[in-house]
Design an enzyme around this catalytic site. Structure first.
Site: not given
Length: 275
Positions: A63, A95, A137, A216, A254
């Protein structure tokens, strides 16, 4: 000549007897040496090709979350993709959460998801709540992340108004507790005064330039945000959105379904008052 021939025969016989005793010993030990060296060889090859020796521990940072502090605003933005291996499970997960202190109470502000408030007709509640609480987050396993969120909320209640201390105490417990150290997640935490990144290694990192990221695609988002920070015409939300857009185009884990939370910055004036 006869003496030389006799010496040569004696040497050859001695060498033959030595080899006769040594070779069976080496043959018996050869399978043990080969089995001991095999895991090391596999691990070395795996690290060389950037792969894991086993498939039981997939990448849990799939993410991107970015936090930008600029022009008096704090903006945290994250994507909505949930993946399991190479399969997209959900495209619109949230998130980013806002943790409210116990002193706020009452009706909570509806988080912004598309740049607008949840209710255009209810403007009275927006100024009351939009600048309250702490923005968090997370990137990682959902259950692990929510376990850490609960711990962080407890630390914030224990140390109200002290975000840095709350993050340090959470990192200490995360690092030393036998249960917590197995949790696989990374957190970004921000309030009016500071932003921090918390990892399971015991790190509590504060950015030097107002940009933080986890996940990521965080490297792409951080690089893009830092490049845009010098543009005076862009707000914190503009920088975060452009950075996330670039990350979503480069990172396969993403997407462009973004969640946004923001706060107004409050500068710490204690040092100025002392001067």
């Amino acid at each position: 000549n006869s003496a030389a021939t006799s010496l040569l025969n004696t040497t050859m016989n001695s060498l033959t007897r030595h080899l006769t005793r040594t070779v069976p010993i080496l043959r018996s030990q050869l399978p043990t040496l080969s089995s001991a060296a095999a895991p090391s060889t596999v691990t070395t090859l795996a690290h060389h090709y950037h792969t894991s020796p086993t498939a039981s521990s997939p990448d849990w940072h799939g993410t991107t979350i970015v936090c930008v502090r600029k022009n008096g605003r704090v903006c945290m933005m994250g994507d909505g993709m949930v993946s399991m291996g190479s399969v997209i499970v959900k495209p619109n997960a949230k998130k980013i959460r806002r943790i409210y202190p116990k002193t706020v109470g009452g009706e909570k502000f509806v988080p912004k998801t598309d740049g607008k408030s949840g209710d255009d007709d209810d403007d009275a509640t927006t100024p009351k709540h939009e600048n309250e609480g702490t923005i968090v987050g997370f990137a990682g396993t959902t259950a692990d992340a929510f376990t850490l969120l609960e711990r962080l909320e407890g630390k914030l209640d224990e140390y109200p108004g002290q975000l840095a201390r709350s993050c340090v105490e959470l990192a200490k417990g995360w690092r030393t507790d036998k249960y917590l150290r197995r949790l696989e997640a990374s957190l970004l935490v921000a309030d009016k005064k500071a932003s921090f990144e918390i990892t399971g290694n015991g790190d509590v990192l504060e950015s030097h330039d107002g940009v933080l990221g986890v996940g990521s695609g965080s490297s792409f988002a951080i690089a893009a945000a830092r490049a845009l920070m010098d543009n005076p015409d862009l707000s914190a939300e503009d920088v975060a959105r452009k950075a996330m857009q670039i990350a979503s185009e480069m990172c396969i884990y993403t997407n462009d379904n973004f969640t946004i939370e923001s706060l107004a910055m409050v500068e710490d004036t204690k040092d100025e008052d002392k001067d």
